[in-house]
Design a protein around this motif. Structure first.
Motif, PDB file in Angstrom:
ATOM      1  N   SER A   1       1.688  -7.025  84.468  1.00 38.61           N
ATOM      2  CA  SER A   1       2.104  -8.396  84.797  1.00 38.61           C
ATOM      3  C   SER A   1       0.881  -9.301  84.897  1.00 38.61           C
ATOM      4  O   SER A   1       0.887 -10.434  84.411  1.00 38.61           O
ATOM      5  CB  SER A   1       2.871  -8.418  86.115  1.00 38.61           C
ATOM      6  N   TRP A   2      -0.185  -8.801  85.522  1.00 33.82           N
ATOM      7  CA  TRP A   2      -1.429  -9.572  85.611  1.00 33.82           C
ATOM      8  C   TRP A   2      -2.002  -9.811  84.214  1.00 33.82           C
ATOM      9  O   TRP A   2      -2.467 -10.914  83.900  1.00 33.82           O
ATOM     10  CB  TRP A   2      -2.434  -8.804  86.477  1.00 33.82           C
ATOM     11  N   LEU A   3      -1.939  -8.789  83.358  1.00 32.74           N
ATOM     12  CA  LEU A   3      -2.446  -8.920  81.988  1.00 32.74           C
ATOM     13  C   LEU A   3      -1.651  -9.972  81.216  1.00 32.74           C
ATOM     14  O   LEU A   3      -2.227 -10.757  80.455  1.00 32.74           O
ATOM     15  CB  LEU A   3      -2.380  -7.561  81.290  1.00 32.74           C
ATOM     16  N   LYS A   4      -0.355 -10.003  81.417  1.00 29.05           N
ATOM     17  CA  LYS A   4       0.487 -10.996  80.750  1.00 29.05           C
ATOM     18  C   LYS A   4       0.102 -12.407  81.184  1.00 29.05           C
ATOM     19  O   LYS A   4       0.022 -13.322  80.370  1.00 29.05           O
ATOM     20  CB  LYS A   4       1.958 -10.737  81.056  1.00 29.05           C
ATOM     21  N   VAL A   5      -0.140 -12.579  82.482  1.00 34.13           N
ATOM     22  CA  VAL A   5      -0.545 -13.896  82.988  1.00 34.13           C
ATOM     23  C   VAL A   5      -1.869 -14.316  82.364  1.00 34.13           C
ATOM     24  O   VAL A   5      -2.060 -15.476  81.997  1.00 34.13           O
ATOM     25  CB  VAL A   5      -0.627 -13.887  84.532  1.00 34.13           C
ATOM     26  N   ARG A   6      -2.791 -13.378  82.210  1.00 36.31           N
ATOM     27  CA  ARG A   6      -4.091 -13.694  81.614  1.00 36.31           C
ATOM     28  C   ARG A   6      -3.983 -14.000  80.122  1.00 36.31           C
ATOM     29  O   ARG A   6      -4.779 -14.762  79.584  1.00 36.31           O
ATOM     30  CB  ARG A   6      -5.061 -12.539  81.819  1.00 36.31           C
ATOM     31  N   LYS A   7      -3.023 -13.390  79.434  1.00 40.73           N
ATOM     32  CA  LYS A   7      -2.880 -13.578  77.983  1.00 40.73           C
ATOM     33  C   LYS A   7      -2.149 -14.861  77.608  1.00 40.73           C
ATOM     34  O   LYS A   7      -2.267 -15.313  76.483  1.00 40.73           O
ATOM     35  CB  LYS A   7      -2.134 -12.390  77.367  1.00 40.73           C
ATOM     36  N   THR A   8      -1.355 -15.403  78.529  1.00 41.13           N
ATOM     37  CA  THR A   8      -0.641 -16.648  78.225  1.00 41.13           C
ATOM     38  C   THR A   8      -1.428 -17.813  78.799  1.00 41.13           C
ATOM     39  O   THR A   8      -1.645 -17.890  79.996  1.00 41.13           O
ATOM     40  CB  THR A   8       0.789 -16.643  78.813  1.00 41.13           C
ATOM     41  N   GLY A   9      -1.855 -18.687  77.922  1.00 43.71           N
ATOM     42  CA  GLY A   9      -2.623 -19.852  78.344  1.00 43.71           C
ATOM     43  C   GLY A   9      -2.003 -21.109  77.783  1.00 43.71           C
ATOM     44  O   GLY A   9      -0.999 -21.072  77.083  1.00 43.71           O
ATOM     45  N   PRO A  10      -2.600 -22.241  78.068  1.00 47.87           N
ATOM     46  CA  PRO A  10      -2.040 -23.495  77.571  1.00 47.87           C
ATOM     47  C   PRO A  10      -2.138 -23.611  76.049  1.00 47.87           C
ATOM     48  O   PRO A  10      -3.031 -23.047  75.427  1.00 47.87           O
ATOM     49  CB  PRO A  10      -2.896 -24.564  78.253  1.00 47.87           C
ATOM     50  N   VAL A  11      -1.175 -24.333  75.490  1.00 51.49           N
ATOM     51  CA  VAL A  11      -1.158 -24.627  74.051  1.00 51.49           C
ATOM     52  C   VAL A  11      -1.426 -26.118  73.911  1.00 51.49           C
ATOM     53  O   VAL A  11      -0.735 -26.938  74.509  1.00 51.49           O
ATOM     54  CB  VAL A  11       0.198 -24.256  73.418  1.00 51.49           C
ATOM     55  N   ALA A  12      -2.450 -26.459  73.141  1.00 54.92           N
ATOM     56  CA  ALA A  12      -2.828 -27.860  72.942  1.00 54.92           C
ATOM     57  C   ALA A  12      -2.651 -28.233  71.480  1.00 54.92           C
ATOM     58  O   ALA A  12      -3.060 -27.488  70.584  1.00 54.92           O
ATOM     59  CB  ALA A  12      -4.269 -28.084  73.370  1.00 54.92           C
ATOM     60  N   VAL A  13      -2.031 -29.389  71.241  1.00 58.03           N
ATOM     61  CA  VAL A  13      -1.839 -29.901  69.886  1.00 58.03           C
ATOM     62  C   VAL A  13      -2.819 -31.054  69.692  1.00 58.03           C
ATOM     63  O   VAL A  13      -2.794 -32.039  70.440  1.00 58.03           O
ATOM     64  CB  VAL A  13      -0.389 -30.384  69.666  1.00 58.03           C
ATOM     65  N   TYR A  14      -3.696 -30.921  68.692  1.00 62.24           N
ATOM     66  CA  TYR A  14      -4.687 -31.943  68.369  1.00 62.24           C
ATOM     67  C   TYR A  14      -4.272 -32.660  67.093  1.00 62.24           C
ATOM     68  O   TYR A  14      -3.267 -32.323  66.477  1.00 62.24           O
ATOM     69  CB  TYR A  14      -6.067 -31.307  68.191  1.00 62.24           C
ATOM     70  N   LYS A  15      -5.074 -33.649  66.687  1.00 56.69           N
ATOM     71  CA  LYS A  15      -4.779 -34.396  65.467  1.00 56.69           C
ATOM     72  C   LYS A  15      -4.852 -33.525  64.227  1.00 56.69           C
ATOM     73  O   LYS A  15      -4.153 -33.777  63.249  1.00 56.69           O
ATOM     74  CB  LYS A  15      -5.762 -35.570  65.306  1.00 56.69           C
ATOM     75  N   ASP A  16      -5.680 -32.471  64.266  1.00 59.04           N
ATOM     76  CA  ASP A  16      -5.895 -31.655  63.068  1.00 59.04           C
ATOM     77  C   ASP A  16      -5.703 -30.163  63.292  1.00 59.04           C
ATOM     78  O   ASP A  16      -5.973 -29.364  62.401  1.00 59.04           O
ATOM     79  CB  ASP A  16      -7.298 -31.897  62.531  1.00 59.04           C
ATOM     80  N   ALA A  17      -5.217 -29.758  64.473  1.00 53.80           N
ATOM     81  CA  ALA A  17      -5.075 -28.333  64.760  1.00 53.80           C
ATOM     82  C   ALA A  17      -4.179 -28.100  65.971  1.00 53.80           C
ATOM     83  O   ALA A  17      -3.858 -29.033  66.715  1.00 53.80           O
ATOM     84  CB  ALA A  17      -6.442 -27.702  65.022  1.00 53.80           C
ATOM     85  N   VAL A  18      -3.815 -26.843  66.136  1.00 54.12           N
ATOM     86  CA  VAL A  18      -3.084 -26.390  67.321  1.00 54.12           C
ATOM     87  C   VAL A  18      -3.905 -25.259  67.926  1.00 54.12           C
ATOM     88  O   VAL A  18      -4.287 -24.318  67.228  1.00 54.12           O
ATOM     89  CB  VAL A  18      -1.679 -25.875  66.962  1.00 54.12           C
ATOM     90  N   GLU A  19      -4.181 -25.369  69.221  1.00 57.44           N
ATOM     91  CA  GLU A  19      -4.935 -24.312  69.894  1.00 57.44           C
ATOM     92  C   GLU A  19      -3.993 -23.541  70.805  1.00 57.44           C
ATOM     93  O   GLU A  19      -3.370 -24.103  71.695  1.00 57.44           O
ATOM     94  CB  GLU A  19      -6.086 -24.900  70.704  1.00 57.44           C
ATOM     95  N   THR A  20      -3.886 -22.240  70.551  1.00 55.31           N
ATOM     96  CA  THR A  20      -3.029 -21.348  71.332  1.00 55.31           C
ATOM     97  C   THR A  20      -3.914 -20.306  72.015  1.00 55.31           C
ATOM     98  O   THR A  20      -5.120 -20.253  71.751  1.00 55.31           O
ATOM     99  CB  THR A  20      -2.016 -20.645  70.409  1.00 55.31           C
ATOM    100  N   PRO A  21      -3.347 -19.465  72.856  1.00 54.97           N
ATOM    101  CA  PRO A  21      -4.146 -18.388  73.449  1.00 54.97           C
ATOM    102  C   PRO A  21      -4.702 -17.420  72.408  1.00 54.97           C
ATOM    103  O   PRO A  21      -5.607 -16.643  72.695  1.00 54.97           O
ATOM    104  CB  PRO A  21      -3.154 -17.670  74.375  1.00 54.97           C
ATOM    105  N   TYR A  22      -4.176 -17.466  71.192  1.00 52.90           N
ATOM    106  CA  TYR A  22      -4.626 -16.573  70.119  1.00 52.90           C
ATOM    107  C   TYR A  22      -5.705 -17.190  69.244  1.00 52.90           C
ATOM    108  O   TYR A  22      -6.137 -16.574  68.281  1.00 52.90           O
ATOM    109  CB  TYR A  22      -3.426 -16.164  69.254  1.00 52.90           C
TER     110      TYR A  22
END
Length: 162
Positions: free
Chosen positions: A70-91
């Motif tokens: 459960s702790w590992l899952k919390v660490r693996k899920t982060g914010p997703v940001a949408v920029y003008k030219d890209a999408v930044e995910t936890p991956y």
């Protein structure tokens, strides 16, 4: 650093609650195991104490594993940001120039009794890149119904400015 057009935070409340509950159970089971192992008894009572200590040890191991994952899952899920030219995910960052597709996939769990009927459906946002990398976010963690239009709008604006 450019400003994000949209930012989507994960909802980790269930995983955090599960982790804390599992830690509490693990510590209680460990304390019970230690008490039973230190208890002096003879004959049948000793065997029963050892069996109860073994069962509490198994409970401790299972709950410690639950807490860790459960702790590992919390660490693996982060914010997703949408920029003008890209999408930044936890991956990682997915540039629009490398985008192949973005869509919502409905993952159906079939019933054991009637395989043609689905018991549970989970919606998953999938972002595919041309190089084969895939970014997958579940509806259980993210507001995928809001994320997909935001990503598609940013991608459309990016294409118009090219």
């Amino acid at each position: 650093m450019e400003e994000a057009l949209y930012t989507f935070a994960p909802d980790n409340s269930v995983a955090v609650q599960t982790a804390w509950a599992a830690v509490t159970i693990a510590l209680g089971a460990l304390a019970g195991t230690a008490i039973l192992l230190k208890k002096k008894a003879g004959g049948l009572s000793h065997n029963q104490n050892m069996l109860a200590a073994m069962l509490l040890f198994f409970v401790m191991m299972i709950s410690a594993g639950t807490a860790f994952f459960s702790w590992l899952k919390v660490r693996k899920t982060g914010p997703v940001a949408v920029y003008k030219d890209a999408v930044e995910t936890p991956y990682g960052k997915a540039a629009f120039s490398n985008f192949k597709d973005a869509y919502i996939y409905a993952d159906n769990q079939p019933s054991l009794v009637s395989p043609g009927r689905s018991v549970r459906t989970t919606k998953i946002l999938v972002i595919e890149e041309r190089d084969g990398k895939t970014h997958v976010m579940s509806k259980e963690d993210y507001p995928v119904q809001e994320m997909l239009p935001a990503i598609k709008n940013a991608y459309k604006d990016w294409q118009e400015k090219r």
